[in-house]
Design an enzyme around this catalytic site. Structure first.
Site, mmCIF file in Angstrom:
data_model
loop_
_atom_site.group_PDB
_atom_site.id
_atom_site.type_symbol
_atom_site.label_atom_id
_atom_site.label_comp_id
_atom_site.label_asym_id
_atom_site.label_seq_id
_atom_site.Cartn_x
_atom_site.Cartn_y
_atom_site.Cartn_z
ATOM 1 N N ARG A 52 81.983 112.950 35.628
ATOM 2 C CA ARG A 52 81.838 111.255 35.192
ATOM 3 C C ARG A 52 81.326 110.678 35.375
ATOM 4 O O ARG A 52 81.490 109.942 35.155
ATOM 5 C CB ARG A 52 83.205 111.048 35.988
ATOM 6 N N TYR A 105 85.878 96.350 13.564
ATOM 7 C CA TYR A 105 86.781 96.955 13.458
ATOM 8 C C TYR A 105 87.426 96.674 14.383
ATOM 9 O O TYR A 105 87.784 95.756 16.189
ATOM 10 C CB TYR A 105 85.816 98.634 14.111
ATOM 11 N N ASP A 177 76.970 96.560 16.824
ATOM 12 C CA ASP A 177 77.844 97.711 16.463
ATOM 13 C C ASP A 177 77.265 98.140 15.673
ATOM 14 O O ASP A 177 77.487 98.068 14.030
ATOM 15 C CB ASP A 177 79.537 97.298 16.698
ATOM 16 N N LYS A 202 81.789 108.879 14.362
ATOM 17 C CA LYS A 202 81.413 109.135 12.535
ATOM 18 C C LYS A 202 80.151 109.561 12.243
ATOM 19 O O LYS A 202 80.483 110.635 12.217
ATOM 20 C CB LYS A 202 82.008 107.163 12.523
#
Ligand SMILES: *Cc1c(COP(=O)(O)O)cnc(C)c1O
Length: 389
Positions: A52, A105, A177, A202
């Site tokens: 993690r 988004y 972004d 993406k």
């Protein structure tokens, strides 16, 4: 015989020199001694302890995206939204205010307008093509501006130069972004922004089989704060997804070049077919064509939007008439996908709110892939023919 099925052999590098990065799906790492472990936790020695908090597959992938963005110290997250969330949670606190683009988004919009207010963080959405509206939204407690260079789905191009200059003048970090534009078209940190974010899911990974995010900052202090949020809130990337994305990333530039060529040709084809409106920053009829050229050079992107008359009935007829075209709410895949704002990305908005952003029920968005352009032309010709019939 002391072998136990539950005991792993100590992994040793150098026994075999694999061409590919080894996939290491290990949650935990062994240390040589308490001193060695302390040195790693203190940052005095490089290594991994618990996945993690970081792992080799994330480091390898992050450094490759760093190289594309021309930055260092990028961080991987379990999704693009993980990167957006970690950035906002690290850089903002209760009482602060954030300014966001009004066509971010969909989930980023929801984060700003529904989630952050629950934590005492206010937000204002503005049109990032209009610098006066960005400036007018600034309050004394504004601590961040979050924008996408090319908006979703009307593909408007933000006034990045003015927004970054405004952020510098008012001492407000600008987070970008860069998912739609990619580092091939735009490098936010080189342009003076503080933070760059990607949905690696993406274009960078490119095969719709890995979900990941990436974030890097000009400020080491900001990067450390974001890393802390990733580790504590658990926005961690999976080793397997990082390993898959590394494979996809190897062909990213080739895929993006080809997809952009297809987008430009398909945009013209849609105009020829009689689409009511075609949205592509590379076309001279796009409202931000000049800015797109100056900002992104020849990289006008692989996204094309268009609108047809006839509302939902026509939208359904078009999709049904092109059964070989994947109708799927994503983008950046190696193959072309078609999506429809009113039934997916922007379904949470009222028809009036969508109309205010220029989206009717006949509004579609295409993410072009690397297919032969003739196939794409043929499929859309078939779809439009059904509309006339
Ligand atoms: C998809 C997307 C996101 C979210 O990424 P996920 O990997 O799906 O969480 C954020 N920003 C933009 C611009 C996107 O297209």
């Amino acid at each position: 015989m002391t072998d136990d099925i539950a005991r792993r052999p100590a992994y040793s590098e150098g026994q075999a020199r694999a061409l590919n990065t080894p996939l290491q799906p290990s949650v935990v790492y062994r240390a040589d001694s308490p001193d060695a472990l302390n040195a790693m936790y203190d940052g005095a020695a490089h290594g991994y302890t618990y996945s993690r908090e970081g792992h080799a597959n994330a480091s390898v992938l992050a450094s490759k995206i760093d190289a594309l963005e021309g930055v260092s110290g990028g961080l991987m997250t379990g999704s693009g939204m993980g990167a957006v969330s970690a950035t906002l949670m690290a850089l903002l606190q209760s009482g602060d205010h954030v300014i966001g683009g009004d066509q971010l988004y969909g989930r980023s919009l929801r984060l700003l307008t529904q989630e952050l207010p629950r934590m005492g963080i206010a937000s204002t959405l503005v049109d990032p093509t209009d610098i006066a509206s960005v400036e007018a939204a600034i309050r004394p407690e504004t601590r961040l501006i979050l924008v996408e260079v090319v908006s979703n789905p009307t593909l408007r191009v933000a006034d990045m130069e003015a927004i970054i200059a405004l952020g510098k003048a008012r001492n407000i970090p600008v987070a970008v972004d860069n998912t739609f534009t990619t580092p091939m078209a735009y490098q936010p940190l080189a342009a003076g922004a503080d933070t760059v974010i990607h949905s690696v899911t993406k274009l960078l990974a490119g095969h719709s089989d890995a979900m990941l995010g990436y974030v890097a900052c000009a400020s080491k202090e900001h990067a450390d704060a974001i890393d802390g949020v990733i580790q504590t809130h658990g926005f961690t990337a999976s080793p397997y997804d990082c390993w898959m994305a590394e494979r996809g990333l190897m062909s990213f530039k080739l895929r993006f070049e080809r997809a952009q060529e297809n987008a430009a040709k398909l945009a013209d084809h849609l105009a020829d077919l009689g689409a009511k409106r075609v949205f592509y920053p590379g076309r001279t009829d796009h409202p931000d064509h000049n800015r797109a050229g100056a900002l992104l050079g020849p990289n006008f992107g692989n996204m094309v939007s268009f609108e047809i008359d006839g509302g939902m009935a026509a939208a359904n007829a078009l999709v049904k008439a092109m059964p070989s075209m994947p109708f799927a709410p994503t983008l950046g895949d190696i193959g072309t996908t078609l999506s429809h704002a009113a039934s997916s990305s922007h379904r949470a908005m009222t028809p009036e709110a969508r109309a205010a952003l220029g989206m009717s029920d006949g509004f579609f968005r295409i993410s072009t892939g690397i297919e032969d352009i003739d196939l794409l032309r043929e499929e859309f010709s078939q779809g439009f023919k059904a509309l006339q019939g």
